[in-house]
Scaffold this motif. Structure first.
Motif, short mmCIF file in Angstrom:
data_model
loop_
_atom_site.label_atom_id
_atom_site.label_comp_id
_atom_site.label_asym_id
_atom_site.label_seq_id
_atom_site.Cartn_x
_atom_site.Cartn_y
_atom_site.Cartn_z
N ASP A 70 0.82 -1.21 0.00
CA ASP A 70 0.00 0.00 0.00
C ASP A 70 0.86 1.26 0.00
O ASP A 70 0.44 2.31 0.48
CB ASP A 70 -0.96 0.01 1.18
CG ASP A 70 -0.27 -0.17 2.52
OD1 ASP A 70 0.97 -0.32 2.54
OD2 ASP A 70 -0.96 -0.16 3.56
N THR A 126 2.83 -4.03 4.77
CA THR A 126 2.15 -2.78 4.53
C THR A 126 3.02 -1.62 5.00
O THR A 126 4.00 -1.81 5.72
CB THR A 126 0.80 -2.74 5.28
OG1 THR A 126 1.05 -2.82 6.69
CG2 THR A 126 -0.11 -3.87 4.83
N ARG A 159 -2.21 -0.12 12.84
CA ARG A 159 -2.01 -1.48 12.36
C ARG A 159 -3.17 -2.40 12.73
O ARG A 159 -3.06 -3.63 12.63
CB ARG A 159 -0.67 -2.03 12.88
CG ARG A 159 0.53 -1.36 12.22
CD ARG A 159 1.85 -1.99 12.63
NE ARG A 159 2.16 -1.78 14.04
CZ ARG A 159 2.68 -0.65 14.54
NH1 ARG A 159 2.93 0.37 13.72
NH2 ARG A 159 2.92 -0.53 15.82
N ALA A 160 -4.27 -1.80 13.13
CA ALA A 160 -5.52 -2.56 13.32
C ALA A 160 -6.67 -1.79 12.66
O ALA A 160 -7.78 -1.73 13.17
CB ALA A 160 -5.81 -2.77 14.81
N TRP A 161 -6.35 -1.23 11.50
CA TRP A 161 -7.31 -0.37 10.80
C TRP A 161 -8.61 -1.08 10.46
O TRP A 161 -9.67 -0.47 10.38
CB TRP A 161 -6.68 0.19 9.52
CG TRP A 161 -6.04 -0.87 8.66
CD1 TRP A 161 -4.74 -1.24 8.67
CD2 TRP A 161 -6.69 -1.69 7.69
NE1 TRP A 161 -4.51 -2.25 7.76
CE2 TRP A 161 -5.69 -2.55 7.14
CE3 TRP A 161 -7.99 -1.81 7.22
CZ2 TRP A 161 -5.98 -3.50 6.15
CZ3 TRP A 161 -8.29 -2.74 6.24
CH2 TRP A 161 -7.28 -3.58 5.72
N TYR A 162 -8.55 -2.39 10.25
CA TYR A 162 -9.73 -3.15 9.86
C TYR A 162 -10.79 -3.21 10.97
O TYR A 162 -11.91 -3.66 10.73
CB TYR A 162 -9.33 -4.57 9.45
CG TYR A 162 -8.44 -5.27 10.45
CD1 TYR A 162 -8.98 -6.00 11.51
CD2 TYR A 162 -7.06 -5.19 10.34
CE1 TYR A 162 -8.15 -6.61 12.44
CE2 TYR A 162 -6.22 -5.81 11.27
CZ TYR A 162 -6.78 -6.51 12.32
OH TYR A 162 -5.97 -7.12 13.24
N LEU A 163 -10.42 -2.73 12.17
CA LEU A 163 -11.39 -2.68 13.27
C LEU A 163 -12.07 -1.31 13.38
O LEU A 163 -12.95 -1.13 14.22
CB LEU A 163 -10.72 -3.02 14.59
CG LEU A 163 -10.16 -4.45 14.72
CD1 LEU A 163 -9.51 -4.65 16.08
CD2 LEU A 163 -11.27 -5.47 14.49
N GLN A 164 -11.65 -0.36 12.53
CA GLN A 164 -12.32 0.93 12.53
C GLN A 164 -13.76 0.77 12.06
O GLN A 164 -14.06 -0.10 11.23
CB GLN A 164 -11.58 1.91 11.62
CG GLN A 164 -10.19 2.30 12.08
CD GLN A 164 -9.51 3.23 11.09
OE1 GLN A 164 -10.17 3.93 10.33
NE2 GLN A 164 -8.18 3.22 11.11
N LYS A 169 -15.63 2.32 10.04
CA LYS A 169 -15.95 2.43 8.61
C LYS A 169 -15.63 1.15 7.83
O LYS A 169 -16.13 0.95 6.73
CB LYS A 169 -15.20 3.60 7.99
CG LYS A 169 -13.69 3.48 7.99
CD LYS A 169 -13.04 4.71 7.37
CE LYS A 169 -11.52 4.63 7.39
NZ LYS A 169 -10.90 5.85 6.79
N TYR A 170 -14.80 0.27 8.41
CA TYR A 170 -14.47 -0.98 7.73
C TYR A 170 -15.34 -2.15 8.18
O TYR A 170 -15.30 -3.22 7.58
CB TYR A 170 -13.00 -1.34 7.97
CG TYR A 170 -12.03 -0.40 7.30
CD1 TYR A 170 -11.82 -0.43 5.92
CD2 TYR A 170 -11.32 0.54 8.05
CE1 TYR A 170 -10.94 0.44 5.31
CE2 TYR A 170 -10.43 1.42 7.44
CZ TYR A 170 -10.25 1.37 6.07
OH TYR A 170 -9.37 2.22 5.46
N LEU A 171 -16.09 -1.96 9.24
CA LEU A 171 -16.88 -3.06 9.78
C LEU A 171 -18.15 -3.26 8.96
O LEU A 171 -18.85 -2.32 8.63
CB LEU A 171 -17.24 -2.78 11.24
CG LEU A 171 -16.06 -2.65 12.20
CD1 LEU A 171 -16.57 -2.43 13.62
CD2 LEU A 171 -15.16 -3.88 12.15
N ASP A 172 -18.42 -4.49 8.64
CA ASP A 172 -19.62 -4.85 7.89
C ASP A 172 -20.49 -5.69 8.81
O ASP A 172 -20.36 -6.90 8.90
CB ASP A 172 -19.23 -5.63 6.63
CG ASP A 172 -20.44 -5.94 5.75
OD1 ASP A 172 -21.54 -5.47 6.08
OD2 ASP A 172 -20.27 -6.65 4.75
#
Length: 638
Positions: A45, A579, A589-594, A596-599
């Motif tokens: 990235d 990355t 380094r835990a951006w996927y827990l923000q 806006k990324y949660l589905d």
């Protein structure tokens, strides 16, 4: 400080900068040795800069100015606009009666609502002010270059760059112009089909000594058109045409001039004003006030101050507008019903002028030409100071117009509401691979994949290209999705280190064969480049919702690609296995827990299931309902 596992692994697998073969895996019993494989010296990235040039700062250009910086990291964006302000046709058009001919609440960006439209069909100046406010809110002046007209664009194959020449006023010498050059990785065209007006080919135009305006070229200067029209009280005014502009000009001018003559050579359907019943129902109006499309102070206050009411109002109006697509399908029950309804409405409003009804009401199907409600037009035709002339114009004279039957009419002012250049032949050269001209590629008729891409023109995407118009529904929703389609393509180029992305010729040809619709019926329309018969080049071959679904997820297999890293393997874009945040030990380094990324999946409780089932019943029972999401329908069937 003790080394982290990441530090140790980073040192262990750090690429050998002196050798393209990259790092060698440690050998041990049972281990595999990786040879002849190079790793990129970059994180996955670590986004390289990408430059995008946008042509046009109307609706689509403004959307592009918002979405590219929002979604593409490290992007350099420039928007060239030939006019002195943003807004496209809404900046340049100022003719009397200019207004939106679909509900204003359906003619705004999905993410930028306006709650204080003064009327259901908003006047042109409010739309222009809305666009200016959106541009200012998002600080697009950073990217937009006003009074900069692109005059040439050329794709350079060795570098995969677009080179453009731009004409502008010299900064140090007002009144003089100069050409500057610019280049970009991606070219995005954002000028609409109806942006290049042209004078009609009528003999004697240059002989007319009165005041002559093309509707799109009318310039009131520093005044409003209403202020200019105050001088026309004793004037005889002609309006040539019966398209959308003429339908607005006639009722606007009729009460302000001594005499008005409308020259009409063809026939057209006038729709019952779109969503008028929903409009009246939602506002609690009675039948007598259903066609007064200005909001009352109380209604304005409610729309402005009650967010839930505004949301439900906008949702319902757009829902109903998107339900009109069956009326564009040849022989459908809704089209037949619409034809009967529109005919009855036109006959009723022209009750005092049955001669006009006979000359104006067509036999061709509803939506063969652009469908518009034309509020006030039929009523204006019945006024004593209005003449309706269906004879062909033979010539202009010094003092007016002579028709084919030999009759003449003296006129002081004439408005030509006769349309635009809809050939898709641009006023400047756009040259693709091998110097191929886009004008030549669009001859005898334009071909473009999903209206956004053309073979032979890599790294170029379009908004409102060929077949972008809609026979029903919201054009702006489609514009937003076209921009997001281009954004996804640029993101793919940047992520996968692509030099070029180009639509395959087969995909363009296959799509071109898909394009025949009801609009091919015999009637003169800009949909067919102003002809009665011929190829439909103006409209999407389906509903607006169909277009959104088609553009939502690009079919990348329909494209050819060139890699920026020539000679490397296909996985080179994966980089060094990490990355940027890991490589630099910065960022999250835990951006996927923000959030806006949660589905978060919705629970399938009984109430939810019942909602889907009810929706399915509505679909089966109501021709005008809007098709829901496929997963919703599947859930309901389960």
């Amino acid at each position: 400080m003790p080394a982290t596992i990441g530090d140790t692994l980073s040192r262990l697998f750090k690429p050998d900068r002196a050798s393209k073969s990259g790092p060698k895996s440690p050998t041990s019993p049972g281990a595999h040795t990786i040879t002849n494989l190079s790793l990129g010296e970059f994180s996955i990235d670590e986004y390289q800069p990408v430059k995008v040039i946008v042509i046009g700062a109307g609706f689509s250009g403004i959307i592009a100015g918002i979405r590219f910086p929002q979604k593409i990291p490290n992007v350099q964006l420039t928007i060239y606009e030939k006019s002195g302000g943003v807004g496209g046709v809404w900046h340049n058009n100022r003719y009397p009666g200019l207004a939106c001919d679909i509900p204003a609440h359906c003619y705004q960006l999905s993410f930028e609502e306006k709650r204080d439209w003064s009327a259901f069909y908003a006047p042109g100046h409010e739309i222009r002010e809305y666009l200016e406010s959106v541009s200012a809110k998002h600080k697009l002046e950073r990217y937009i270059r006003l009074n900069h007209e692109v005059v040439h664009a050329r794709y350079d194959e060795p570098t995969a760059k677009w080179h453009v020449r731009v004409c502008r006023v010299k900064p140090d010498a007002p009144g003089e112009t100069e050409e500057i050059e610019d280049s970009a990785d991606v070219l995005f065209t954002a000028f609409g089909t109806l942006s290049r007006w042209q004078m009609p080919d009528i003999p004697g135009l240059k002989d007319f000594e009165g005041e002559l305006h093309h509707s799109a070229g009318f310039d009131p200067g520093e005044k409003t058109w209403q202020e200019v029209a105050e001088q026309w009280r004793d004037k005889r005014v002609g309006v040539v045409g019966v398209g959308s502009s003429a339908l607005q000009l006639v009722p606007a001018l009729q009460p302000r001039v001594q005499k008005l003559v409308n020259y009409v050579r063809g026939k057209t359907w006038l729709a019952v004003p779109f969503q008028s019943s929903s409009f009246a129902e939602l506002l609690g109006r009675d039948e007598m006030h259903a066609e007064d499309y200005k909001f009352t102070p109380e209604e304005l206050a409610r729309l402005r101050d009650d967010p839930e009411f505004y949301k439900s109002f906008r949702q319902r109006i757009e829902h109903d507008l998107n339900g009109a697509h069956p009326s564009t399908q040849r022989g459908s029950p809704m089209q037949i019903m619409g034809k009967e309804l529109f005919r009855a409405n036109m006959v009723k409003k022209l009750e005092s002028r049955p001669d006009i009804a006979e000359k104006l009401i067509p036999e061709f199907p509803v939506a063969c030409r652009r469908l518009t409600p034309g509020p006030g037009y039929l009523e204006a035709l019945c006024k004593e100071n209005v003449d309706f002339v269906s004879e062909r114009i033979k010539t202009f004279t010094k003092t007016g117009i002579e028709t084919a039957d030999g009759k003449t009419q003296d006129l002081d002012i004439v408005f030509l509401a006769t349309g635009y250049d809809v050939s898709f032949h641009l006023p400047f050269p756009v040259l693709g691979r091998g110097g191929k001209s886009l004008t030549d590629r669009f001859t005898p008729h334009p071909e473009a994949y999903l209206s956004v891409a053309v073979d032979g023109f890599p790294n170029m995407f379009m908004a409102l290209g060929p077949n972008s118009g809609v026979g029903s529904g919201s054009l702006l929703a489609l514009s937003e999705f076209q921009v997001l389609y281009a954004v996804q393509a640029v993101a793919k180029m940047q992520r996968e280190r692509l030099k070029s992305i180009e639509i395959k010729t087969k995909a363009v040809k296959d799509y071109d064969r898909y394009l025949e619709t009801v609009y091919s019926e015999k009637c003169r329309s800009w949909y067919k480049m102003g002809k009665e018969e011929g190829r439909v080049v103006g409209l999407w071959p389906g509903s607006t919702l169909h277009a959104l679904r088609a553009l939502e997820h690009p079919r990348w297999e329909d494209y050819d690609y060139e890699s920026r890293d020539e000679g490397e393997h296909s996985m080179f874009w994966l980089g060094d296995g990490q990355t940027w945040s890991e490589k630099t030990m910065t960022g999250d380094r835990a951006w996927y827990l923000q959030e806006k990324y949660l589905d978060r999946p919705e629970g399938l409780d009984s109430a939810n299931t019942q909602r889907h089932s009810t929706h399915r019943l509505d679909l089966d029972q109501d021709l005008a309902s809007v098709c829901g999401h496929s997963d919703d329908i599947a859930t309901a069937r389960v």
